[in-house]
Design an enzyme around this catalytic site. Structure first.
Site, PDB file in Angstrom:
ATOM      1  N   SER A 125      -7.173 -46.890  22.016  1.00 15.20           N
ATOM      2  CA  SER A 125      -6.176 -47.245  20.731  1.00 15.20           C
ATOM      3  C   SER A 125      -6.947 -47.524  19.714  1.00 15.20           C
ATOM      4  CB  SER A 125      -5.292 -48.361  21.147  1.00 15.20           C
ATOM      5  OG  SER A 125      -4.619 -48.643  20.033  1.00 15.20           O
ATOM      6  N   TYR A 151      -4.109 -57.272  24.404  1.00 14.09           N
ATOM      7  CA  TYR A 151      -3.947 -55.810  24.638  1.00 14.09           C
ATOM      8  C   TYR A 151      -5.090 -55.102  24.145  1.00 14.09           C
ATOM      9  CZ  TYR A 151      -2.391 -51.216  23.370  1.00 14.09           C
ATOM     10  OH  TYR A 151      -2.254 -49.748  23.267  1.00 14.09           O
ATOM     11  N   LYS A 155      -8.143 -52.705  26.154  1.00 12.94           N
ATOM     12  CA  LYS A 155      -8.338 -51.418  25.824  1.00 12.94           C
ATOM     13  C   LYS A 155      -9.987 -51.360  25.739  1.00 12.94           C
ATOM     14  CE  LYS A 155      -4.371 -49.257  25.781  1.00 12.94           C
ATOM     15  NZ  LYS A 155      -4.084 -48.401  26.886  1.00 12.94           N
TER      16      LYS A 155
HETATM   17  P1  NAD Z   1       4.900 -46.258  27.560  1.00 18.33           P
HETATM   18  O1  NAD Z   1       5.296 -47.536  28.019  1.00 18.33           O
HETATM   19  O2  NAD Z   1       6.108 -45.452  27.055  1.00 18.33           O
HETATM   20  O3  NAD Z   1       4.287 -45.394  28.724  1.00 18.33           O
HETATM   21  C1  NAD Z   1       3.376 -46.035  29.901  1.00 18.33           C
HETATM   22  C2  NAD Z   1       3.975 -46.204  30.946  1.00 18.33           C
HETATM   23  O4  NAD Z   1       3.339 -46.679  32.111  1.00 18.33           O
HETATM   24  C3  NAD Z   1       5.370 -46.323  31.122  1.00 18.33           C
HETATM   25  O5  NAD Z   1       6.214 -45.106  31.695  1.00 18.33           O
HETATM   26  C4  NAD Z   1       5.448 -47.485  32.121  1.00 18.33           C
HETATM   27  O6  NAD Z   1       6.734 -47.517  33.097  1.00 18.33           O
HETATM   28  C5  NAD Z   1       4.218 -47.122  33.019  1.00 18.33           C
HETATM   29  N1  NAD Z   1       3.569 -48.062  33.689  1.00 18.33           N
HETATM   30  C6  NAD Z   1       3.237 -49.550  33.369  1.00 18.33           C
HETATM   31  N2  NAD Z   1       2.598 -50.123  34.050  1.00 18.33           N
HETATM   32  C7  NAD Z   1       2.590 -49.286  35.149  1.00 18.33           C
HETATM   33  C8  NAD Z   1       1.723 -49.390  36.549  1.00 18.33           C
HETATM   34  N3  NAD Z   1       1.044 -50.498  36.785  1.00 18.33           N
HETATM   35  N4  NAD Z   1       1.881 -48.361  37.448  1.00 18.33           N
HETATM   36  C9  NAD Z   1       2.687 -47.274  37.010  1.00 18.33           C
HETATM   37  N5  NAD Z   1       3.257 -46.999  35.923  1.00 18.33           N
HETATM   38  C10 NAD Z   1       3.039 -48.033  34.871  1.00 18.33           C
HETATM   39  O7  NAD Z   1       3.679 -46.107  26.229  1.00 18.33           O
HETATM   40  P2  NAD Z   1       3.178 -45.118  25.446  1.00 18.33           P
HETATM   41  O8  NAD Z   1       3.466 -45.262  24.237  1.00 18.33           O
HETATM   42  O9  NAD Z   1       3.672 -43.652  26.112  1.00 18.33           O
HETATM   43  O10 NAD Z   1       1.685 -45.368  25.564  1.00 18.33           O
HETATM   44  C11 NAD Z   1       0.838 -44.596  26.655  1.00 18.33           C
HETATM   45  C12 NAD Z   1      -0.438 -45.255  26.784  1.00 18.33           C
HETATM   46  O11 NAD Z   1      -1.003 -45.086  25.462  1.00 18.33           O
HETATM   47  C13 NAD Z   1      -0.670 -46.781  27.105  1.00 18.33           C
HETATM   48  O12 NAD Z   1      -1.622 -46.959  27.740  1.00 18.33           O
HETATM   49  C14 NAD Z   1      -0.525 -47.460  25.450  1.00 18.33           C
HETATM   50  O13 NAD Z   1      -1.279 -48.623  25.576  1.00 18.33           O
HETATM   51  C15 NAD Z   1      -1.468 -46.303  24.836  1.00 18.33           C
HETATM   52  N6  NAD Z   1      -1.341 -46.243  23.485  1.00 18.33           N
HETATM   53  C16 NAD Z   1      -0.051 -46.187  23.130  1.00 18.33           C
HETATM   54  C17 NAD Z   1       0.163 -46.410  21.611  1.00 18.33           C
HETATM   55  C18 NAD Z   1       1.459 -46.199  20.962  1.00 18.33           C
HETATM   56  O14 NAD Z   1       1.606 -46.730  19.867  1.00 18.33           O
HETATM   57  N7  NAD Z   1       2.381 -45.676  21.590  1.00 18.33           N
HETATM   58  C19 NAD Z   1      -1.043 -46.574  20.858  1.00 18.33           C
HETATM   59  C20 NAD Z   1      -2.119 -46.494  21.314  1.00 18.33           C
HETATM   60  C21 NAD Z   1      -2.449 -46.326  22.552  1.00 18.33           C
HETATM   61  C1  UD1 Z   2       0.493 -51.178  16.217  1.00 21.68           C
HETATM   62  C2  UD1 Z   2      -0.149 -52.073  17.423  1.00 21.68           C
HETATM   63  C3  UD1 Z   2      -1.753 -51.643  17.684  1.00 21.68           C
HETATM   64  C4  UD1 Z   2      -1.639 -50.116  18.115  1.00 21.68           C
HETATM   65  C5  UD1 Z   2      -0.834 -49.433  16.948  1.00 21.68           C
HETATM   66  C6  UD1 Z   2      -0.866 -48.005  17.355  1.00 21.68           C
HETATM   67  C7  UD1 Z   2       0.973 -54.173  16.581  1.00 21.68           C
HETATM   68  C8  UD1 Z   2       0.912 -55.493  16.125  1.00 21.68           C
HETATM   69  N1  UD1 Z   2      -0.090 -53.512  16.593  1.00 21.68           N
HETATM   70  O1  UD1 Z   2      -0.103 -51.236  14.966  1.00 21.68           O
HETATM   71  O2  UD1 Z   2      -2.269 -52.281  18.513  1.00 21.68           O
HETATM   72  O3  UD1 Z   2      -2.845 -49.492  18.029  1.00 21.68           O
HETATM   73  O4  UD1 Z   2       0.411 -49.939  16.828  1.00 21.68           O
HETATM   74  O5  UD1 Z   2       0.172 -47.285  17.858  1.00 21.68           O
HETATM   75  O6  UD1 Z   2       2.097 -53.776  17.223  1.00 21.68           O
HETATM   76  N2  UD1 Z   2       5.839 -52.455   9.506  1.00 21.68           N
HETATM   77  C9  UD1 Z   2       6.668 -52.761   8.667  1.00 21.68           C
HETATM   78  N3  UD1 Z   2       7.811 -53.457   9.333  1.00 21.68           N
HETATM   79  C10 UD1 Z   2       7.958 -53.326  10.669  1.00 21.68           C
HETATM   80  C11 UD1 Z   2       7.198 -52.959  11.488  1.00 21.68           C
HETATM   81  C12 UD1 Z   2       5.921 -52.426  11.075  1.00 21.68           C
HETATM   82  O7  UD1 Z   2       6.550 -53.096   7.454  1.00 21.68           O
HETATM   83  O8  UD1 Z   2       9.233 -53.672  11.183  1.00 21.68           O
HETATM   84  C13 UD1 Z   2       4.386 -52.243   8.868  1.00 21.68           C
HETATM   85  C14 UD1 Z   2       3.269 -52.972   9.541  1.00 21.68           C
HETATM   86  O9  UD1 Z   2       3.023 -54.037   8.766  1.00 21.68           O
HETATM   87  C15 UD1 Z   2       2.134 -51.798   9.596  1.00 21.68           C
HETATM   88  C16 UD1 Z   2       2.822 -50.363   9.756  1.00 21.68           C
HETATM   89  O10 UD1 Z   2       4.168 -50.818   9.295  1.00 21.68           O
HETATM   90  O11 UD1 Z   2       1.641 -51.756   7.992  1.00 21.68           O
HETATM   91  C17 UD1 Z   2       2.942 -49.854  11.214  1.00 21.68           C
HETATM   92  O12 UD1 Z   2       3.307 -50.898  11.959  1.00 21.68           O
HETATM   93  P1  UD1 Z   2       3.341 -50.520  13.361  1.00 21.68           P
HETATM   94  O13 UD1 Z   2       4.171 -49.383  13.766  1.00 21.68           O
HETATM   95  O14 UD1 Z   2       3.657 -52.081  14.374  1.00 21.68           O
HETATM   96  O15 UD1 Z   2       1.679 -50.208  13.779  1.00 21.68           O
HETATM   97  P2  UD1 Z   2       0.522 -50.844  13.737  1.00 21.68           P
HETATM   98  O16 UD1 Z   2       0.709 -52.235  13.142  1.00 21.68           O
HETATM   99  O17 UD1 Z   2      -0.501 -49.927  13.019  1.00 21.68           O
END
Ligand code: NAD
Ligand code: UD1
Length: 341
Positions: A125, A151, A155
């Site tokens: 991330s 969190y 990572k």
């Molecule tokens: P998500 O929660 O939709 O997907 C994660 C999946 O992992 C879920 O389906 C959950 O049921 C499963 N899971 C959790 N723990 C488990 C375990 N111990 N064994 C088996 N399955 C398990 O999240 P996502 O948005 O699809 O994110 C996927 C990955 O990307 C995560 O590692 C997350 O940290 C990373 N990531 C997400 C974002 C984002 O904003 N969505 C940003 C940066 C990194």
């Molecule tokens: C979030 C995660 C970060 C992750 C990133 C990528 C948090 C605190 N951080 O960050 O760890 O790597 O997503 O997926 O969750 N905002 C509003 N109103 C809202 C929600 C958000 O104004 O209701 C603003 C926030 O202040 C920010 C932007 O929208 O400026 C994006 O926010 P968000 O979608 O939560 O993502 P990140 O803060 O970038």
């Protein structure tokens, strides 16, 4: 190749499953359904025209996962999505976050050693950069400065573990993909992000307001040193992100590599809300609130390393992401939950 997706029923996993199958690969999924629904995999399979074998288990349940891999293998690569991802929750429940996020990565590496699987792509991330010193963020920008939450630390720790594992085993191919802000949904409207409870992230929150299930979007601060005073982020369409995983798997080489997956285009909170309003054809009510603790003013990447190393770049705009997110939200106002009769 045949690819095991841990956490493959989640938001990014389900979209990546479709992209991999469309690119000619086979996919099998392990997911404990702690934040997802088997319906996501059923729909991903029907979109891609393939049956996706699914094991409903914790990826740390090593005997069950090994038996599943042996049944459906041999497996050539793992994409490790599984984990917990709510930043605020990680502050309240740090031990649970270390347990699941580190434990699941350890279990996957052990599985790979036991089953001779050479390649891993890991969901890292942009959060590992902490508070940026300079922008845009490059893969060699400093990490870990001011990492405010467990969190983000998990990572970083898993990235370090992959680096060490690759140094010890010259056959290992390990790629950490640092996602910026994933948004959007499959253009079919069949799969998308389905957060449980009130969303923490901006785009799903705006989508819920647009569909009428939440009243207004709180803008967390309009006094940042940015053009319109609201936070800048690098929102990447989940289909572009999915394509980045296909490229990473196909281009992986021996050793450990890190790539940013983002667009490089900063978009403000107000710009995103306006784009969503256009996509949904309705006004999105907003209210300015105080800054959210831990937020940074701006975070966006230099995506050139992925372009050069993986032959990948994002092609979709924020307007396309809003349109696709709106289609998903309006067609599935309750996410994957069955509609009430
Ligand atoms: P998500 O929660 O939709 O997907 C994660 C999946 O992992 C879920 O389906 C959950 O049921 C499963 N899971 C959790 N723990 C488990 C375990 N111990 N064994 C088996 N399955 C398990 O999240 P996502 O948005 O699809 O994110 C996927 C990955 O990307 C995560 O590692 C997350 O940290 C990373 N990531 C997400 C974002 C984002 O904003 N969505 C940003 C940066 C990194
Ligand atoms: C979030 C995660 C970060 C992750 C990133 C990528 C948090 C605190 N951080 O960050 O760890 O790597 O997503 O997926 O969750 N905002 C509003 N109103 C809202 C929600 C958000 O104004 O209701 C603003 C926030 O202040 C920010 C932007 O929208 O400026 C994006 O926010 P968000 O979608 O939560 O993502 P990140 O803060 O970038």
């Amino acid at each position: 190749m045949r690819v095991l997706l841990s956490g493959g029923a989640g938001y990014i996993g389900a979209h990546t499953a479709v992209a991999l199958i469309e690119a000619g690969h086979e996919v099998i999924v392990v997911d404990d359904m702690s934040n997802s629904s088997p319906e996501a995999i059923a729909r991903a399979g029907s979109l891609a025209g393939a049956e996706i074998p699914l094991l409903g288990a914790d990826v740390r349940d090593e005997p069950r996962v090994r038996a599943f891999v042996q049944q459906h293998g041999p497996v050539d690569a793992v994409v490790h999505f599984a984990g917990l991802k709510a930043v605020g929750e990680s502050v309240a429940q740090p031990v649970r976050y270390y347990d699941v996020n580190i434990g699941s990565a350890v279990a996957v590496l052990r599985l790979m050693a036991a089953e001779s699987i050479p390649t891993i792509v890991f969901s890292s991330s942009a959060t590992v950069y902490g508070r940026p010193e300079t922008l845009p963020l490059r893969e060699d920008s400093p990490t870990g400065i001011d990492l405010a939450n467990p969190y983000g630390k998990t990572k970083r720790i898993v990235e370090e573990m992959l680096k060490d594992a690759a140094a010890a085993d010259p056959r290992l191919r390990a790629i950490a993909l640092r996602y910026f802000n994933p948004v959007g949904a499959h253009p079919s409207g069949r799969i998308g992000e389905d957060p449980s409870g009130t969303p923490n992230n901006l785009m799903p929150y705006v989508a819920r307001v647009a569909v009428g299930s939440l009243e207004r979007v709180g803008i967390f601060g309009d006094d940042y040193p940015t053009p319109d005073g609201t936070g800048l982020r690098d929102y990447i369409h989940v289909l572009d992100l999915a394509a980045g995983h296909v490229a990473a798997l196909e281009r992986a080489r021996e050793g450990f590599e890190v790539y940013n997956l983002g667009t490089g285009v900063p978009v403000s909170v107000r710009e995103l809300i306006a784009a969503f309003g256009r996509a949904a054809g309705r006004q999105i009510p907003t209210a300015v609130l105080p800054r959210r603790a831990g937020d940074v003013a701006a975070s966006y990447c230099d995506p050139s390393k992925a372009r050069e190393g993986l032959g990948w770049s994002a092609t979709r705009t924020i307007d396309e992401a809003c349109r696709d997110s709106w289609r998903w939200q309006s067609q599935n106002p309750r996410g994957y939950a069955p509609s009430p009769r």
